[in-house]
Design a protein around this motif. Sequence first.
Motif, PDB file in Angstrom:
ATOM      1  N   SER A 264       0.820  -1.208   0.000  1.00  0.00           N
ATOM      2  CA  SER A 264       0.000   0.000   0.000  1.00  0.00           C
ATOM      3  C   SER A 264       0.855   1.260   0.000  1.00  0.00           C
ATOM      4  O   SER A 264       0.427   2.319  -0.459  1.00  0.00           O
ATOM      5  CB  SER A 264      -0.929   0.009   1.219  1.00  0.00           C
TER       6      SER A 264
ATOM      7  N   VAL B 138      -8.556   3.766   5.295  1.00  0.00           N
ATOM      8  CA  VAL B 138      -9.842   3.369   5.871  1.00  0.00           C
ATOM      9  C   VAL B 138     -10.259   2.006   5.334  1.00  0.00           C
ATOM     10  O   VAL B 138     -10.666   1.108   6.093  1.00  0.00           O
ATOM     11  CB  VAL B 138     -10.926   4.428   5.567  1.00  0.00           C
ATOM     12  N   VAL B 139     -10.144   1.821   4.032  1.00  0.00           N
ATOM     13  CA  VAL B 139     -10.521   0.544   3.417  1.00  0.00           C
ATOM     14  C   VAL B 139      -9.628  -0.582   3.920  1.00  0.00           C
ATOM     15  O   VAL B 139     -10.106  -1.666   4.277  1.00  0.00           O
ATOM     16  CB  VAL B 139     -10.446   0.655   1.876  1.00  0.00           C
ATOM     17  N   ILE B 140      -8.317  -0.331   3.960  1.00  0.00           N
ATOM     18  CA  ILE B 140      -7.377  -1.370   4.382  1.00  0.00           C
ATOM     19  C   ILE B 140      -7.633  -1.796   5.828  1.00  0.00           C
ATOM     20  O   ILE B 140      -7.612  -2.988   6.150  1.00  0.00           O
ATOM     21  CB  ILE B 140      -5.935  -0.861   4.222  1.00  0.00           C
TER      22      ILE B 140
ATOM     23  N   PHE C 258     -11.185  -3.531   6.428  1.00  0.00           N
ATOM     24  CA  PHE C 258     -11.266  -4.840   5.789  1.00  0.00           C
ATOM     25  C   PHE C 258     -10.969  -5.964   6.781  1.00  0.00           C
ATOM     26  O   PHE C 258     -11.470  -7.079   6.653  1.00  0.00           O
ATOM     27  CB  PHE C 258     -10.278  -4.899   4.615  1.00  0.00           C
TER      28      PHE C 258
ATOM     29  N   SER D 151      -8.384   7.798   2.629  1.00  0.00           N
ATOM     30  CA  SER D 151      -9.489   6.916   2.227  1.00  0.00           C
ATOM     31  C   SER D 151      -8.992   5.499   1.999  1.00  0.00           C
ATOM     32  O   SER D 151      -9.673   4.520   2.352  1.00  0.00           O
ATOM     33  CB  SER D 151     -10.146   7.456   0.952  1.00  0.00           C
ATOM     34  N   LEU D 152      -7.796   5.372   1.415  1.00  0.00           N
ATOM     35  CA  LEU D 152      -7.235   4.041   1.186  1.00  0.00           C
ATOM     36  C   LEU D 152      -6.946   3.336   2.502  1.00  0.00           C
ATOM     37  O   LEU D 152      -7.196   2.128   2.647  1.00  0.00           O
ATOM     38  CB  LEU D 152      -5.951   4.169   0.356  1.00  0.00           C
TER      39      LEU D 152
ATOM     40  N   PHE E 132      -8.583  -0.233  -5.560  1.00  0.00           N
ATOM     41  CA  PHE E 132      -9.044   0.685  -4.511  1.00  0.00           C
ATOM     42  C   PHE E 132      -8.330   2.035  -4.622  1.00  0.00           C
ATOM     43  O   PHE E 132      -8.951   3.095  -4.507  1.00  0.00           O
ATOM     44  CB  PHE E 132      -8.800   0.078  -3.130  1.00  0.00           C
TER      45      PHE E 132
ATOM     46  N   LEU F 202     -10.080   5.697  -5.250  1.00  0.00           N
ATOM     47  CA  LEU F 202     -10.054   6.592  -4.091  1.00  0.00           C
ATOM     48  C   LEU F 202      -9.074   7.745  -4.291  1.00  0.00           C
ATOM     49  O   LEU F 202      -9.409   8.903  -4.029  1.00  0.00           O
ATOM     50  CB  LEU F 202      -9.685   5.797  -2.834  1.00  0.00           C
TER      51      LEU F 202
END
Length: 554
Positions: A38, A260-262, A265, A257-258, A248, A252
Amino acid sequence: MKDYDETTELLGHWGRFQQIIFFFLCASTIPNGLGCFSIVFLAGSPSHHCLIPDVNLTQEWNKAIIPVKVMNGEDEVSQCSRYRLDVVRNLSAQGFIPGRDVNLTDLEQEDCLDGWSYSKDIYQSTIVSEFDLVCSEHWKQPFTISTYTIGVFTGSFFSGPLSDRFGRKPVLFVTIVLQMMFSFFQIFSPSWTVFNILFFLSGLGQISNYIAAFVLGTEIFQGNVRVVYCTLGVNIGFVIGYMMLPLFAYFLQDWKSLLVVISLFGLVYIPFWGLIPESPRWLLSQGRVKEAEVIVRRAAKQNKVQAPEDIFDSTGETKTSLHQESEPERHYNILDIIKIGHIRTTTLILFLLWFSTHLGYTGLSLNSANLHANPYLSSFLLAVVEVPSYFSSWLAIKVLPRRLSLSGVSILGAVSLYIIQLMPQSLPELNVSLEMLGKYAITTGNAMLYVYTAELYPTAIRNTATGMCSVVARVASTIAPFILELRFINKYLPNMIMGTLALACAVSTVFLPESFRQPLPETLEQMPKRGRIVCPCVTREEQTKPVVVLETQL
């Protein structure tokens, strides 16, 4: 007295029990792929130049105030300097026109005193634009990646012994929670220093839960299912997460924001606690026979087979080559791996192999931004190429000797990286293809190395040994970002270093014992001292006759 695999043969290899565990353990590695690289997007470096404050300048001077430099034969706008603002403002006020009335090369330059202006063509926001990690602060970009890998390094160092001491399952879930929690906290970082500290803590759980899941499956599954799990299962789960990452990031395009998703999850995996059991093999090695029997009986019920009244204990004796409940195995530590001569030799060679393959794997993966103008596409392609790598490793593990196949893919990776420098610059697609081929070969060897290592060490120290090898791998991953920085000295230098290490890996592999079609060792005495390359066309009796002291299983 039967060994563990013989005793649990009644369960079969692919019943409902194994299917459930296979799916959930593979799924548990998806966050690893999602978070591992990431940093490519979190620390992506957008195009930038010195910020020009709102002063009264003519249109011509607004365009000319940023110097143009020749880089790699092309004109590029300077990212770290501008012409002195007070001088330009006076020249603009007097009506001088740059290039006609004023020779720009005669003007004095200054640093970006008012900050930078960042392009949003590719990234809306990254930590580079958030914390101004450019110019004199550029060193913080590779250092951020290294901070994360140091966290992974630290996690690898402690997770192995903790897993061997307290069990595979607790370490698996604790490290998943750690990774999720600290990734979420990073969103609120007020500075690069705080972000780095949290990134280190997030890295503690990154590889630790992967190794725990890998070893747990290795000890539960048998036969071909074990091979499929170790080479395809966990790795396909990882690469699914890896392929999801650029998707993603593309939609994004914002680092918070990235994250938050990571982080969120990981919430999906909390219910897995009740579905994934502890390793019965590990429980037996700790003398916890009754707990192991409970798990095996539950597995027999799920697979609709009848378990005997006494699975591991009959007339006071355990039907396994492990240990009795009244006499638990002593706990081994790191020193036990290096005290015994043949174990020490095997370990040192494996250290070199893990260092070489992980430096190449990490370096090529982090190089996605330099392969193509679109880093999202480059990252996705580097993820996709891992899919055939894992299928190749599965086939090689299934039908080929370990040393022969690992040496072969290492040579392929070295040759691919070496000949890149011979390719003409007018064919960039060929250079990208060769780098993809190198990534394919090194990833294949990397996947095989996990299996090979787990097969060489006995149950009592398997997770500790694998964790130590992972520590060495994290050292390689830590210096990989700085190896890539050597491209500013010579753009081929990183590939030459990674190719040379791949060649060293190919040579040193031949000095390892062979574990092809051998059962997992349970004790230090059963750990192989040396081996030979076994041809897959030879019968099992011929394979085991001269060099194998244990009955062939796979």
